[in-house]
Design a protein around this motif. Structure first.
Motif, PDB file in Angstrom:
ATOM      1  N   ALA A  67       0.902  -0.955   0.071  1.00 19.45           N
ATOM      2  CA  ALA A  67       0.286  -0.223   0.271  1.00 19.45           C
ATOM      3  C   ALA A  67       0.840   1.478  -0.315  1.00 19.45           C
ATOM      4  O   ALA A  67       0.431   2.400  -0.489  1.00 19.45           O
ATOM      5  N   SER A  68       1.886   1.302   0.710  1.00 23.37           N
ATOM      6  CA  SER A  68       2.984   2.238   0.434  1.00 23.37           C
ATOM      7  C   SER A  68       3.152   2.619  -0.376  1.00 23.37           C
ATOM      8  O   SER A  68       4.145   3.964  -0.661  1.00 23.37           O
ATOM      9  N   VAL A  69       4.289   1.677  -1.513  1.00 24.42           N
ATOM     10  CA  VAL A  69       4.787   1.940  -2.625  1.00 24.42           C
ATOM     11  C   VAL A  69       3.404   3.053  -3.510  1.00 24.42           C
ATOM     12  O   VAL A  69       3.653   3.106  -4.163  1.00 24.42           O
ATOM     13  N   MET A  70       2.089   1.758  -3.658  1.00 22.19           N
ATOM     14  CA  MET A  70       0.705   2.065  -4.339  1.00 22.19           C
ATOM     15  C   MET A  70       0.758   3.815  -4.412  1.00 22.19           C
ATOM     16  O   MET A  70       0.789   4.048  -5.591  1.00 22.19           O
ATOM     17  N   ARG A  71       0.395   3.878  -2.781  1.00 26.12           N
ATOM     18  CA  ARG A  71       1.068   5.597  -2.363  1.00 26.12           C
ATOM     19  C   ARG A  71       1.593   6.354  -3.108  1.00 26.12           C
ATOM     20  O   ARG A  71       2.045   7.585  -3.361  1.00 26.12           O
ATOM     21  N   SER A  72       2.864   5.508  -3.155  1.00 19.18           N
ATOM     22  CA  SER A  72       4.675   6.711  -3.779  1.00 19.18           C
ATOM     23  C   SER A  72       3.835   6.965  -4.932  1.00 19.18           C
ATOM     24  O   SER A  72       4.045   7.776  -5.181  1.00 19.18           O
ATOM     25  N   VAL A  73       3.845   5.481  -5.405  1.00 20.66           N
ATOM     26  CA  VAL A  73       3.476   5.645  -7.237  1.00 20.66           C
ATOM     27  C   VAL A  73       2.301   6.707  -7.589  1.00 20.66           C
ATOM     28  O   VAL A  73       3.051   7.297  -8.426  1.00 20.66           O
ATOM     29  N   SER A  74       1.232   6.947  -7.030  1.00 16.02           N
ATOM     30  CA  SER A  74       0.341   7.894  -7.199  1.00 16.02           C
ATOM     31  C   SER A  74       0.730   8.905  -6.833  1.00 16.02           C
ATOM     32  O   SER A  74       0.272  10.276  -7.342  1.00 16.02           O
TER      33      SER A  74
END
Length: 79
Positions: A67-74
């Protein structure tokens, strides 16, 4: 300088706590798993809580890190 390269955004305090919690859960789960493996190899019977800690905390930490990686990508895509 190109507008595509901007300064990195600061991470909010809540997300820092979220990331550190995920990291701590992963480390605790790995330590519990190592304790179980060493005690089994030594012929002992480990406390069943170590099994539960590793079975629950490691996948949960993995999902939190995802979830943290997905947030960083967004956040990166919004730049």
């Amino acid at each position: 300088m190109s507008p595509l390269y901007s300064a990195p955004q600061t991470v909010g305090r809540g997300w820092q706590i979220f990331n550190y919690t995920a990291m701590a859960m992963a480390l605790i789960a790995l330590v519990a798993l190592i304790v179980v493996l060493i005690s089994k190899w030594a012929g002992g019977t480990p406390w069943p809580g170590f099994n539960w800690i590793s079975m629950i905390a490691l996948p949960l930490a993995f999902l939190m890190m995802g979830a943290s990686v997905m947030r960083s990508v967004s956040v990166r895509r919004r730049l």
